[in-house]
Structure formats: C-alpha cells, structure tokens
Design a protein around this motif. Structure first.
Motif, PDB file in Angstrom:
ATOM      1  N   UNK A  60       0.826  -1.210   0.000  1.00  0.00           N
ATOM      2  CA  UNK A  60       0.000   0.000   0.000  1.00  0.00           C
ATOM      3  C   UNK A  60       0.858   1.257   0.000  1.00  0.00           C
ATOM      4  N   UNK A  61       1.899   1.257   0.833  1.00  0.00           N
ATOM      5  CA  UNK A  61       2.734   2.450   0.978  1.00  0.00           C
ATOM      6  C   UNK A  61       3.354   2.872  -0.357  1.00  0.00           C
ATOM      7  N   UNK A  62       3.765   1.897  -1.155  1.00  0.00           N
ATOM      8  CA  UNK A  62       4.371   2.224  -2.443  1.00  0.00           C
ATOM      9  C   UNK A  62       3.398   3.015  -3.310  1.00  0.00           C
ATOM     10  N   UNK A  63       2.149   2.573  -3.365  1.00  0.00           N
ATOM     11  CA  UNK A  63       1.181   3.236  -4.243  1.00  0.00           C
ATOM     12  C   UNK A  63       0.682   4.539  -3.658  1.00  0.00           C
ATOM     13  N   UNK A  64       0.678   4.635  -2.328  1.00  0.00           N
ATOM     14  CA  UNK A  64       0.391   5.922  -1.711  1.00  0.00           C
ATOM     15  C   UNK A  64       1.490   6.923  -2.049  1.00  0.00           C
ATOM     16  N   UNK A  65       2.731   6.473  -1.975  1.00  0.00           N
ATOM     17  CA  UNK A  65       3.856   7.364  -2.288  1.00  0.00           C
ATOM     18  C   UNK A  65       3.854   7.791  -3.749  1.00  0.00           C
TER      19      UNK A  65
END
Length: 399
Positions: A95-100
């Motif tokens: 999730x964090x990758x796509x949020x970033x």
C-alpha cells in the motif's frame, strides 16, 4: 516572497497532523493529500478533510488509487499467491508504495517545492516513501520532521494543543493499519516473542458459527464471481469476500520477518480476503498448471513479494515478472469451493474445464490408458539408470 509549496502525505494520524501544523506555522503553503488505497472509510476521509483545514492546510485532497493499486499490485500478488514467509499477505508495505506514487504525482501536478511525510527513523515506511519520491519526483525536497527532530508522541501532542488543536491522540495499546488487503496490528503482546494477540486485539470477531461453503470463480486468475454473483469490479469482489470471511474470524496470524533496515520485526494481522483468495487461487492452479509452470511461477512470485516489501516496486525487473505471472494465468479458470468455519477454513475442490486431472490417459492409482505395462516397466528401468550406474561403482554406499 512566494511561499514554498509542500505536499504532506496526510493520514490523519498524530505525526502527519503535527507535520501539517508545524509547516503551516513556519510559512509553507501546505497541501494535505490523503492517498487512499482502500483502507479509509468515507467518514474517515471527511474527518481528515476537516482536520487538515483546522491544522492550517491551504488545500486538502483525497487521492483515490484503490483501482490502480489492484491493477498494478494486488492482481499480481494473487497471480503469484504471494505471502511473505508463507504467512503475511504484504498489505501495508505494498500500500505504501502506491500511496507514495500518488503523492509524488500530485506534487508534480501542483509544482510543489517539497514533500513531507510522518515516518520515524526506525521503520520501513521511511524507505518506501523516500525512495519513491527520489525516483518519481526528482529534485523535490523531502521533509521528515518526526524523523529528523526525533520527536516523541508527547512533544507532538503538546505542540498541537499549544496551537489550538485538541484532537485526542492518546497512546493506545495497539496501533492499526486498515487496508483492503488486510489489517496490521502492532504493539501490546506483539512486543513479547512468547505471546500471541488476545481476542480483544482484533477488530473483527466471530459472528457466524455455522459452517458454510464459499464459491470463488476465477477467469485467467482474476475473480469474476463470488457464490455465483458476478463482479466486474475486482475491488468490490475482494471486499465481498472480506465481509464473508471476517464474520468467521478467518485470516488471523502473526508474522516475524526481516525489515529493510536490518532488524527483525513482528506484526499481527487479520486478513480474511487475502487468505481465502490466495488459497483458493493456489488450489485452482494445482489443477490447471503444469508442474514446471507452478515451480517457476513460485520462484519469481517469491522475488516479486520480496521486492514489493523492500521498496523495490520501481525496479525494472518487476514488469518482467508481472508479464510472466500474467502469462501463467491463461488457463487458471474455474470455481473453487471452500468450507468456512469459525477461525478457519479448508479447501474442498474445484470445477474447471481446464482441470488437468480429467486427462483421458489415466486415473491416478486406478487404470492407465496412455501406455502399456511393458512401456511402464521400460520407463522405470531407464529412469533408474543414473542410480544403477552410481551404486554399481559405489555399492558400499547403498543405504
């Protein structure tokens, strides 16, 4: 002078709330951006908007990247049956990758001078955010007040209160990250290697105690129906399965693994949908893929999950792995039957036109139709040749 624009990756939590207020007070034009990958409710998003403006943000925006997250990550994790350490469905890290990525894209759209996030210096998220920003928004300054100033929770709370923002950020026993691909649980008993999580630590509890069958239908590896109900929206299909499985308390576990920064980490989680979907998909592949398709897909899928977890989504090999995973799914079609019960489930069987078990050449353990008994004897003798050669030279090593 023109104020500098800064985009704050805003979750609504303590660290990012402090960051918004502190930067606004220091003279920045603050753009608070909440990147939603499926873990925020409408109520939470509305509350985030209200709080962002109360904290001093010039602009608040929700960046909904749930569908993008599915198309560019979740789909391939299903294709690969990806579970880190054969346990954890890689929810938060992916999730964090796509949020970033969404935050970096937004920062470029508005011409931001800086991007800020609330990560500390002791976790994986600082790496996921920083690396993504460095690649996707080169030249944009990265601001991390919590990390750089080594701020305690109390220092951040005191600053917010002193400047008129009195929201409750009490330190709770457990911290949660809720997402479409599972909920992570940190703190409490997780910090003690000898203990597991008690019932009260979980957000979802058993409300169904009668066994039931669940039918999940796949076409080319993707979910197209649940219990016979068709779904064009794959995200909604995942949410439907989560709702069904969560009522049985399915998908609870604790994962112990190596962090990117080199220390061991432990996290509890509840992830009904990932566990049910992955095990159903894995079962269907056993019927529809060849031995070597399964073997090599498992090898690359393991690397895919590792790269996702360790902030290497942008590594150029990832599209190559995705292409292989996609190709492997061309015959992964059919309906998988699961039996659900409180706190567990089992696989029952599959109904597939691509079921390789239906071969007319023979039924395992019953009768052969594609070869004669003499051909079987010859095959076995040839197969044993390397062993007969070796032990003919080294008879003393026979066991």
């Amino acid at each position: 002078m023109t104020k500098k624009k800064v985009v704050v990756a805003f979750s609504g939590g303590l660290d990012t709330s402090y960051t918004v207020m502190r930067l606004a007070n220091e003279g920045y034009d603050v753009y608070a951006a909440c990147a939603n990958t499926g873990g925020f409710s409408d109520e939470q998003l509305k509350k985030n908007e209200i709080n962002a403006y109360a904290l001093g943000a010039k602009q608040y925006v929700t960046l909904d990247v749930t569908q993008e997250y599915y198309e560019k990550s979740l789909k391939y994790m299903i294709f690969g049956n990806v579970l880190r350490n054969n346990c954890y469905p890689i929810s938060v890290s992916s999730e964090r990758i796509f949020q970033a990525i969404a935050i970096a894209r937004y920062a470029k759209e508005i011409g931001a001078d800086a991007i800020a996030h609330g990560s500390t210096g002791a976790g994986n998220d600082q790496i996921r955010f920083d690396m993504t920003f460095l690649v996707m928004a080169p030249g944009v300054e990265i601001i991390t007040l919590t990390r750089d100033q080594k701020l305690s929770r109390q220092e951040e709370v005191d600053y917010l209160n002193e400047h008129g923002f009195s929201a409750d950020f009490a330190k709770l026993k457990y911290s949660y990250n809720v997402g479409i691909w599972g909920t992570s649980i940190c703190g409490g008993e997780i910090l003690d290697s000898t203990q597991g999580l008690p019932e009260e630590a979980y957000l979802k509890h058993v409300t169904c105690d009668e066994e039931r069958l669940l039918h999940i239908t796949f076409e080319k590896g993707e979910i197209v129906a649940v219990d016979g109900e068709p779904f064009d929206d794959k995200v909604r299909a995942i949410q439907c399965i989560e709702e069904i499985g969560a009522a049985y308390g399915i998908g609870r576990d604790c994962n112990v693994g190596d962090t990117i920064i080199g220390i061991k980490g432990r996290v509890g989680f509840e992830a009904a949908a990932p566990k049910l979907i992955i095990e159903a998909h894995r079962l269907l592949e056993k019927y529809t893929l060849s031995k070597w398709q399964q073997y090599w897909k498992d090898q690359v899928a393991n690397w895919y999950g590792m790269f996702l977890h360790e902030s290497q989504y942008l590594e150029p090999v990832m599209p190559d792995i995705e292409a292989m995973l996609t190709s492997s799914q061309r015959h992964v079609n059919g309906t998988v039957i699961l039996r659900l019960r409180p706190l567990g489930f089992e696989t029952v069987g599959v109904d597939s036109a691509d079921d390789l078990l239906k071969s007319k050449l023979g039924e395992y353990g019953e009768m052969q139709h594609g070869w004669t008994s003499d051909e079987a004897k010859g095959f076995i003798k040839v197969l044993s040749t390397p062993l007969r050669v070796y032990y003919g030279i080294h008879p003393d090593e026979k066991r």
